[in-house]
Write a protein that holds these residues in place. Structure first.
Motif, PDB file in Angstrom:
ATOM      1  N   MET A  65       0.811  -1.229   0.000  1.00 38.14           N
ATOM      2  CA  MET A  65       0.000   0.000   0.000  1.00 38.14           C
ATOM      3  C   MET A  65       0.842   1.276   0.000  1.00 38.14           C
ATOM      4  O   MET A  65       0.398   2.296  -0.493  1.00 38.14           O
ATOM      5  CB  MET A  65      -0.905   0.012   1.241  1.00 38.14           C
ATOM      6  N   TRP A  66       2.031   1.234   0.566  1.00 41.82           N
ATOM      7  CA  TRP A  66       2.786   2.448   0.815  1.00 41.82           C
ATOM      8  C   TRP A  66       4.062   2.598  -0.022  1.00 41.82           C
ATOM      9  O   TRP A  66       4.690   3.647   0.037  1.00 41.82           O
ATOM     10  CB  TRP A  66       3.145   2.539   2.292  1.00 41.82           C
ATOM     11  N   PRO A  68       6.617   3.692  -2.638  1.00 41.80           N
ATOM     12  CA  PRO A  68       7.982   3.603  -2.130  1.00 41.80           C
ATOM     13  C   PRO A  68       8.230   4.384  -0.836  1.00 41.80           C
ATOM     14  O   PRO A  68       9.364   4.652  -0.493  1.00 41.80           O
ATOM     15  CB  PRO A  68       8.790   4.207  -3.271  1.00 41.80           C
ATOM     16  N   VAL A  69       7.155   4.769  -0.119  1.00 42.31           N
ATOM     17  CA  VAL A  69       7.331   5.533   1.120  1.00 42.31           C
ATOM     18  C   VAL A  69       6.959   4.694   2.341  1.00 42.31           C
ATOM     19  O   VAL A  69       6.494   5.212   3.357  1.00 42.31           O
ATOM     20  CB  VAL A  69       6.523   6.858   1.078  1.00 42.31           C
ATOM     21  N   ASP A  70       7.195   3.376   2.275  1.00 44.78           N
ATOM     22  CA  ASP A  70       6.786   2.463   3.348  1.00 44.78           C
ATOM     23  C   ASP A  70       7.755   2.422   4.520  1.00 44.78           C
ATOM     24  O   ASP A  70       7.350   2.146   5.639  1.00 44.78           O
ATOM     25  CB  ASP A  70       6.554   1.059   2.799  1.00 44.78           C
ATOM     26  N   ALA A  71       9.029   2.690   4.326  1.00 49.17           N
ATOM     27  CA  ALA A  71      10.015   2.717   5.418  1.00 49.17           C
ATOM     28  C   ALA A  71      10.269   4.178   5.780  1.00 49.17           C
ATOM     29  O   ALA A  71      11.009   4.876   5.107  1.00 49.17           O
ATOM     30  CB  ALA A  71      11.301   2.029   4.993  1.00 49.17           C
ATOM     31  N   GLY A 110       4.407  10.038   2.398  1.00 50.49           N
ATOM     32  CA  GLY A 110       3.640   9.290   3.384  1.00 50.49           C
ATOM     33  C   GLY A 110       3.973   9.807   4.766  1.00 50.49           C
ATOM     34  O   GLY A 110       5.133  10.095   5.060  1.00 50.49           O
ATOM     35  N   GLU A 111       2.964   9.947   5.614  1.00 50.54           N
ATOM     36  CA  GLU A 111       3.171  10.533   6.947  1.00 50.54           C
ATOM     37  C   GLU A 111       2.226   9.884   7.941  1.00 50.54           C
ATOM     38  O   GLU A 111       1.075   9.602   7.615  1.00 50.54           O
ATOM     39  CB  GLU A 111       2.893  12.032   6.842  1.00 50.54           C
ATOM     40  N   THR A 112       2.694   9.633   9.160  1.00 48.83           N
ATOM     41  CA  THR A 112       1.838   9.128  10.230  1.00 48.83           C
ATOM     42  C   THR A 112       2.083   9.921  11.509  1.00 48.83           C
ATOM     43  O   THR A 112       3.170  10.461  11.729  1.00 48.83           O
ATOM     44  CB  THR A 112       2.084   7.640  10.545  1.00 48.83           C
ATOM     45  N   ARG A 113       1.047   9.992  12.340  1.00 48.26           N
ATOM     46  CA  ARG A 113       1.144  10.544  13.688  1.00 48.26           C
ATOM     47  C   ARG A 113       0.407   9.577  14.605  1.00 48.26           C
ATOM     48  O   ARG A 113      -0.697   9.144  14.296  1.00 48.26           O
ATOM     49  CB  ARG A 113       0.511  11.927  13.766  1.00 48.26           C
ATOM     50  N   GLU A 114       1.017   9.257  15.745  1.00 46.66           N
ATOM     51  CA  GLU A 114       0.428   8.289  16.672  1.00 46.66           C
ATOM     52  C   GLU A 114       0.501   8.828  18.098  1.00 46.66           C
ATOM     53  O   GLU A 114       1.561   9.229  18.574  1.00 46.66           O
ATOM     54  CB  GLU A 114       1.187   6.964  16.580  1.00 46.66           C
ATOM     55  N   TYR A 115      -0.646   8.826  18.774  1.00 45.41           N
ATOM     56  CA  TYR A 115      -0.756   9.229  20.170  1.00 45.41           C
ATOM     57  C   TYR A 115      -1.140   7.987  20.959  1.00 45.41           C
ATOM     58  O   TYR A 115      -2.115   7.320  20.616  1.00 45.41           O
ATOM     59  CB  TYR A 115      -1.829  10.306  20.347  1.00 45.41           C
ATOM     60  N   SER A 116      -0.399   7.685  22.016  1.00 43.85           N
ATOM     61  CA  SER A 116      -0.624   6.437  22.752  1.00 43.85           C
ATOM     62  C   SER A 116      -0.759   6.686  24.249  1.00 43.85           C
ATOM     63  O   SER A 116      -0.045   7.521  24.812  1.00 43.85           O
ATOM     64  CB  SER A 116       0.544   5.472  22.536  1.00 43.85           C
ATOM     65  N   SER A 137      -3.727   3.265  20.944  1.00 41.77           N
ATOM     66  CA  SER A 137      -3.107   4.285  20.089  1.00 41.77           C
ATOM     67  C   SER A 137      -4.149   4.900  19.172  1.00 41.77           C
ATOM     68  O   SER A 137      -5.021   4.204  18.656  1.00 41.77           O
ATOM     69  CB  SER A 137      -1.999   3.684  19.220  1.00 41.77           C
ATOM     70  N   TRP A 138      -4.042   6.207  18.989  1.00 41.38           N
ATOM     71  CA  TRP A 138      -4.859   6.941  18.033  1.00 41.38           C
ATOM     72  C   TRP A 138      -3.913   7.326  16.912  1.00 41.38           C
ATOM     73  O   TRP A 138      -2.922   8.028  17.135  1.00 41.38           O
ATOM     74  CB  TRP A 138      -5.455   8.159  18.723  1.00 41.38           C
ATOM     75  N   VAL A 139      -4.179   6.844  15.699  1.00 44.46           N
ATOM     76  CA  VAL A 139      -3.237   6.983  14.586  1.00 44.46           C
ATOM     77  C   VAL A 139      -3.884   7.735  13.434  1.00 44.46           C
ATOM     78  O   VAL A 139      -5.024   7.448  13.052  1.00 44.46           O
ATOM     79  CB  VAL A 139      -2.774   5.600  14.080  1.00 44.46           C
ATOM     80  N   THR A 140      -3.143   8.685  12.873  1.00 48.08           N
ATOM     81  CA  THR A 140      -3.541   9.390  11.659  1.00 48.08           C
ATOM     82  C   THR A 140      -2.480   9.145  10.609  1.00 48.08           C
ATOM     83  O   THR A 140      -1.284   9.252  10.894  1.00 48.08           O
ATOM     84  CB  THR A 140      -3.665  10.903  11.915  1.00 48.08           C
ATOM     85  N   ALA A 141      -2.914   8.814   9.389  1.00 42.84           N
ATOM     86  CA  ALA A 141      -1.984   8.622   8.272  1.00 42.84           C
ATOM     87  C   ALA A 141      -2.432   9.497   7.116  1.00 42.84           C
ATOM     88  O   ALA A 141      -3.626   9.678   6.869  1.00 42.84           O
ATOM     89  CB  ALA A 141      -1.962   7.168   7.837  1.00 42.84           C
ATOM     90  N   VAL A 142      -1.448  10.046   6.412  1.00 44.62           N
ATOM     91  CA  VAL A 142      -1.702  10.901   5.260  1.00 44.62           C
ATOM     92  C   VAL A 142      -0.796  10.445   4.131  1.00 44.62           C
ATOM     93  O   VAL A 142       0.396  10.221   4.346  1.00 44.62           O
ATOM     94  CB  VAL A 142      -1.418  12.389   5.585  1.00 44.62           C
ATOM     95  N   SER A 143      -1.362  10.315   2.936  1.00 46.82           N
ATOM     96  CA  SER A 143      -0.550  10.057   1.752  1.00 46.82           C
ATOM     97  C   SER A 143      -0.847  11.152   0.733  1.00 46.82           C
ATOM     98  O   SER A 143      -1.997  11.545   0.557  1.00 46.82           O
ATOM     99  CB  SER A 143      -0.834   8.669   1.170  1.00 46.82           C
ATOM    100  N   ARG A 144       0.208  11.661   0.096  1.00 43.69           N
ATOM    101  CA  ARG A 144       0.071  12.737  -0.882  1.00 43.69           C
ATOM    102  C   ARG A 144       0.853  12.398  -2.137  1.00 43.69           C
ATOM    103  O   ARG A 144       1.931  11.807  -2.062  1.00 43.69           O
ATOM    104  CB  ARG A 144       0.636  14.049  -0.330  1.00 43.69           C
ATOM    105  N   SER A 145       0.324  12.827  -3.270  1.00 42.92           N
ATOM    106  CA  SER A 145       1.068  12.734  -4.528  1.00 42.92           C
ATOM    107  C   SER A 145       0.932  14.069  -5.252  1.00 42.92           C
ATOM    108  O   SER A 145      -0.125  14.689  -5.238  1.00 42.92           O
ATOM    109  CB  SER A 145       0.544  11.584  -5.396  1.00 42.92           C
ATOM    110  N   LYS A 146       2.036  14.494  -5.864  1.00 42.68           N
ATOM    111  CA  LYS A 146       2.058  15.777  -6.573  1.00 42.68           C
ATOM    112  C   LYS A 146       2.848  15.614  -7.853  1.00 42.68           C
ATOM    113  O   LYS A 146       3.968  15.098  -7.835  1.00 42.68           O
ATOM    114  CB  LYS A 146       2.684  16.852  -5.690  1.00 42.68           C
TER     115      LYS A 146
END
Length: 192
Positions: A65-66, A68-71, A110-116, A137-146
């Motif tokens: 899913m992610w 080439p921004v998976d790592a 690709g970007e994630t934020r996690e609050y635990s 954990s409360w997790v937010t993920a964002v994917s962008r393409s430009k």
């Protein structure tokens, strides 16, 4: 630190969500407010103990899913506190990760934020402190393409709640200096 996240993909369309900013503000206020109080209470005669640790590592997302921004490079802060007689300590954490991949005509981010919030059990033996932790954990993920040269971009984001389990070992070199390694599993979220 290694983050593992075997879960479902981000599928919801982009939406404005002010909760990450609110939770960041609450977490920052919590740390700023309670760290000095716990530190003051933890004088030589007190049985209060706690740690504030800065975290650096990598978050590994589902490459199907992610890529080439998976790592993603990850940064975070972890605060645990409690009384010496408590079998576990309260744990508050924040993790953020991001990776950008720029090709000839397309930039992917690709970007994630996690609050635990959770609990941490730590054991001590001659400066070596293995531990286990777990919680929500409360997790937010964002994917962008430009597309290069275009003013428009495409993005999607999702937020969900899941569970985390973590284990590691911390080495104490001095009373105020820790170095360690850990593995963290995040599951039950829609963020992969």
């Amino acid at each position: 630190m290694i983050f593992l996240t075997p879960t479902l993909p981000v599928t919801e369309p982009n939406r404005e969500n002010k909760m990450p900013r609110l939770l960041s503000a609450v977490l920052t206020a919590f740390i700023v407010t309670f760290s000095p109080i716990v530190a003051d209470a933890a004088g030589p005669q007190s049985d209060w103990h706690g740690n504030v640790n800065l975290l650096w590592g990598q978050r590994n997302l589902d490459s199907d899913m992610w890529a080439p921004v998976d790592a993603q490079q990850a940064l975070g802060v972890s605060v645990d506190f409690g009384k010496e007689r408590w079998p576990v300590r309260a744990l508050v954490q924040f993790h953020s990760s991001v990776k950008e991949d720029a090709a000839a005509v397309l930039t992917l981010t690709g970007e994630t934020r996690e609050y635990s919030l959770g609990a941490k059990a730590e054991y001590a033996y001659q400066g070596i402190h293995p531990y286990v932790a777990g919680g929500l954990s409360w997790v937010t993920a964002v994917s962008r393409s430009k597309v290069t040269g275009s003013a428009a971009d495409t993005s999607s984001s999702d937020t969900s709640i899941g569970y985390f389990a973590e284990g590691g070992v911390v080495f104490r070199f001095m009373e105020q200096l820790n170095v360690g390694a850990s593995v963290r599993l995040l599951t039950g979220t829609k963020v992969t």
